[in-house]
Structures are given as C-alpha cells and as structure tokens.
Design a protein around this motif. Structure first.
Motif, PDB file in Angstrom:
ATOM      1  N   LEU A   1       4.740   9.643   5.881  1.00 32.73           N
ATOM      2  CA  LEU A   1       3.820  10.130   4.849  1.00 32.73           C
ATOM      3  C   LEU A   1       3.905   9.275   3.590  1.00 32.73           C
ATOM      4  N   LEU A   2       5.113   8.848   3.255  1.00 35.75           N
ATOM      5  CA  LEU A   2       5.283   8.001   2.074  1.00 35.75           C
ATOM      6  C   LEU A   2       4.594   6.647   2.256  1.00 35.75           C
ATOM      7  N   ILE A   3       4.633   6.122   3.469  1.00 37.93           N
ATOM      8  CA  ILE A   3       3.934   4.856   3.754  1.00 37.93           C
ATOM      9  C   ILE A   3       2.435   5.038   3.587  1.00 37.93           C
ATOM     10  N   GLN A   4       1.894   6.163   4.069  1.00 35.81           N
ATOM     11  CA  GLN A   4       0.467   6.466   3.882  1.00 35.81           C
ATOM     12  C   GLN A   4       0.123   6.524   2.403  1.00 35.81           C
ATOM     13  N   ALA A   5       0.970   7.179   1.621  1.00 33.26           N
ATOM     14  CA  ALA A   5       0.732   7.305   0.183  1.00 33.26           C
ATOM     15  C   ALA A   5       0.746   5.935  -0.480  1.00 33.26           C
ATOM     16  N   GLU A   6       1.681   5.091  -0.083  1.00 30.38           N
ATOM     17  CA  GLU A   6       1.764   3.749  -0.664  1.00 30.38           C
ATOM     18  C   GLU A   6       0.532   2.926  -0.316  1.00 30.38           C
ATOM     19  N   GLU A   7       0.057   3.036   0.935  1.00 26.36           N
ATOM     20  CA  GLU A   7      -1.111   2.273   1.356  1.00 26.36           C
ATOM     21  C   GLU A   7      -2.367   2.712   0.607  1.00 26.36           C
ATOM     22  N   GLU A   8      -2.491   4.010   0.344  1.00 21.96           N
ATOM     23  CA  GLU A   8      -3.699   4.509  -0.313  1.00 21.96           C
ATOM     24  C   GLU A   8      -3.655   4.372  -1.827  1.00 21.96           C
ATOM     25  N   PHE A   9      -2.510   4.681  -2.429  1.00 26.20           N
ATOM     26  CA  PHE A   9      -2.439   4.730  -3.890  1.00 26.20           C
ATOM     27  C   PHE A   9      -1.579   3.631  -4.511  1.00 26.20           C
ATOM     28  N   GLY A  10      -0.759   2.951  -3.712  1.00 31.70           N
ATOM     29  CA  GLY A  10       0.207   2.019  -4.293  1.00 31.70           C
ATOM     30  C   GLY A  10       1.199   2.829  -5.112  1.00 31.70           C
ATOM     31  N   TYR A  11       1.449   2.391  -6.325  1.00 27.59           N
ATOM     32  CA  TYR A  11       2.363   3.134  -7.190  1.00 27.59           C
ATOM     33  C   TYR A  11       1.627   3.805  -8.339  1.00 27.59           C
ATOM     34  N   ASP A  12       0.315   3.864  -8.244  1.00 27.76           N
ATOM     35  CA  ASP A  12      -0.507   4.503  -9.266  1.00 27.76           C
ATOM     36  C   ASP A  12      -1.075   5.798  -8.687  1.00 27.76           C
ATOM     37  N   HIS A  13      -0.359   6.887  -8.892  1.00 30.17           N
ATOM     38  CA  HIS A  13      -0.783   8.166  -8.322  1.00 30.17           C
ATOM     39  C   HIS A  13      -1.632   8.923  -9.338  1.00 30.17           C
TER      40      HIS A  13
END
Length: 97
Positions: free
Chosen positions: A61-73
C-alpha cells in the motif's frame, strides 16, 4: 469463514472508533500509532499501529501511495489510494497474524 468475518467486523469497529474519536475530539495520535487517510475520492482517516509498517501487505500500500502522490500528500498526512473495504481487509488480516 465465520472467524474471518468476525475478525473483519472487529477490525472495522476498532478502526471506526479510533477514526471518529480522533476526528471529533482531537487530532492527536497516540504514541505507537500512525494516522493514514484511505480512499480513492473521499478519504477517511484511520489510526493504525506503526508495527504495520513492517508488514509486506502494508508495504504494498505504501508503494501505491508513493507512486500516486510521491511525498506530497494532499491531506497533510499519509494518503493511501485504495478503496476503504480493501484497506479494512488488509488490516483485519494483519490483526489476525
């Protein structure tokens, strides 16, 4: 099957309790826990143990979050772009292990 359903319901109750309590009372997160925002369009806040960060299913899930948002959430916290039901299923499996 009955045990899995019971575990899912229990996990959902715990997550909803911690989510609603933190939103209405305070934005503080207890020591050893992490606030995450889950959802594809409308995001819901969940408070989970930091120990989940080491679990392979949560790391996916964290990889998905990184792919979609990078570090700008957009929510200011960790945002996980999956449906709420899928997140609850993963969390309930982590609770059982």
């Amino acid at each position: 099957m009955g045990f899995r359903l019971l575990a899912i319901l229990r996990a959902k109750q715990i997550l909803q309790r911690s989510s609603s309590a933190n939103q209405s009372a305070s934005m503080d997160v207890p020591k050893g826990y992490l606030a995450v925002y889950v959802g594809e369009k409308q995001r819901k806040r969940f408070v989970i143990p930091v120990s989940y960060l080491n679990k392979p299913s949560f790391q996916d899930l964290l990889i998905q979050a990184e792919e979609e948002f990078g570090y700008d959430h957009p929510m200011g916290g960790l945002t996980i772009p999956c449906c709420e039901n899928m997140f609850i299923d993963i969390i309930s499996c982590l609770n059982c292990s």
